[in-house]
Write a protein that holds these residues in place. Sequence first.
Motif, short mmCIF file in Angstrom:
data_model
loop_
_atom_site.label_atom_id
_atom_site.label_comp_id
_atom_site.label_asym_id
_atom_site.label_seq_id
_atom_site.Cartn_x
_atom_site.Cartn_y
_atom_site.Cartn_z
N LEU A 143 0.83 -1.21 0.00
CA LEU A 143 0.00 0.00 0.00
C LEU A 143 0.87 1.27 0.00
N ASP A 144 1.99 1.22 0.74
CA ASP A 144 2.91 2.38 0.72
C ASP A 144 3.32 2.66 -0.73
N TRP A 145 3.66 1.59 -1.46
CA TRP A 145 4.09 1.76 -2.86
C TRP A 145 2.93 2.31 -3.69
N ALA A 146 1.75 1.71 -3.50
CA ALA A 146 0.58 2.13 -4.30
C ALA A 146 0.24 3.60 -4.05
N GLU A 147 0.42 4.04 -2.82
CA GLU A 147 0.09 5.44 -2.51
C GLU A 147 0.95 6.40 -3.32
N SER A 148 2.17 5.97 -3.65
CA SER A 148 3.05 6.84 -4.43
C SER A 148 2.88 6.65 -5.93
N TYR A 149 2.55 5.41 -6.36
CA TYR A 149 2.68 5.13 -7.79
C TYR A 149 1.38 4.78 -8.51
N ILE A 150 0.25 4.82 -7.81
CA ILE A 150 -1.04 4.66 -8.49
C ILE A 150 -1.63 6.04 -8.71
N LYS A 151 -2.19 6.23 -9.92
CA LYS A 151 -2.72 7.55 -10.29
C LYS A 151 -3.84 8.00 -9.37
N GLN A 152 -4.03 9.30 -9.30
CA GLN A 152 -5.23 9.81 -8.67
C GLN A 152 -6.41 9.29 -9.49
N GLY A 153 -7.44 8.79 -8.84
CA GLY A 153 -8.56 8.19 -9.59
C GLY A 153 -8.31 6.74 -9.97
N GLY A 154 -7.12 6.22 -9.58
CA GLY A 154 -6.77 4.82 -9.88
C GLY A 154 -7.36 3.88 -8.84
#
Length: 254
Positions: A143-154
Amino acid sequence: MRNNSSIKLQYIRNLFAKEQEKIEKYCTFGKKQCIQITPEEGKLLSIFIKSRNVKSIVEIGTLYGYSSICMARALPEDGHIYTIENNSQHSGIAKENFCLLNLNSKITLMEGIALEKLDELSIKAPFDMIFIDADKGNYTKYLDWAESYIKQGGLIIADNTLLFNTVFLESVPKDKGNYTKYLDWAESYIKQGGLIIADNTLLFNTVFLESVPKGVSEQSWRCMREFNQRLSDEEKYYSILIPTEEGMTVSLKL
Ligand SMILES: C[S@@+](CC[C@H](N)C(=O)[O-])C[C@H]1O[C@@H](n2cnc3c(N)ncnc32)[C@H](O)[C@@H]1O
């Protein structure tokens, strides 16, 4: 561990997940097939992909490739999945399946430890969606990774978030490892015609599984609770934990 045989599921599958069931028939699987997502869950992921116009996906936990295949088939022609697997037996079978179904141009299989491979993928960010389906004790790191690398609205989607029906208990399930010793004592000291009664003998709905569920350790339990708690933050996410048999948390990153 899924119950794939109920009449209710078969009814749903026959009506709504025919394509995903057909994919299952073409694939090769190994003995851990029971831990992959079901055809109806494959359809659910496909609906998310199509309705959010998803083009790029990171998947953690390929196994034999079934979920990757369901998602790849829902992607547009220019869509792509990076799927990560650290067990070479699993990834070997997944490769065969991707070839068999002609999906090599849409799926990149990354063999290795998820956290290391995520690091490598960072340069290709941001992604439209992440599907987390691997070691439970690392979900908060994913989740830490996703918070940085998933788009807004992703989309951030994770499987097994009920952690074998233990995530909502008030404390870590206590070890029941002494029950046989108590029974030894009872067999000697309870009267003929007397009663031996034991509570918790379904062991949090895990006793009938074919093997000990990996990861219901205190660390995994705390990690999964923190994972769901963080995704319930309405300032940052629009989320639900869908009560599938295993629990699937779906979050829109705001
Ligand atoms: C539940 S299975 C994935 C099922 C698959 N998503 C499907 O539904 O078809 C979990 C997989 O994650 C892999 N795995 C577990 N921990 C991992 C890690 N740290 N890095 C990479 N793969 C991992 C396991 O080897 C296993 O194949």
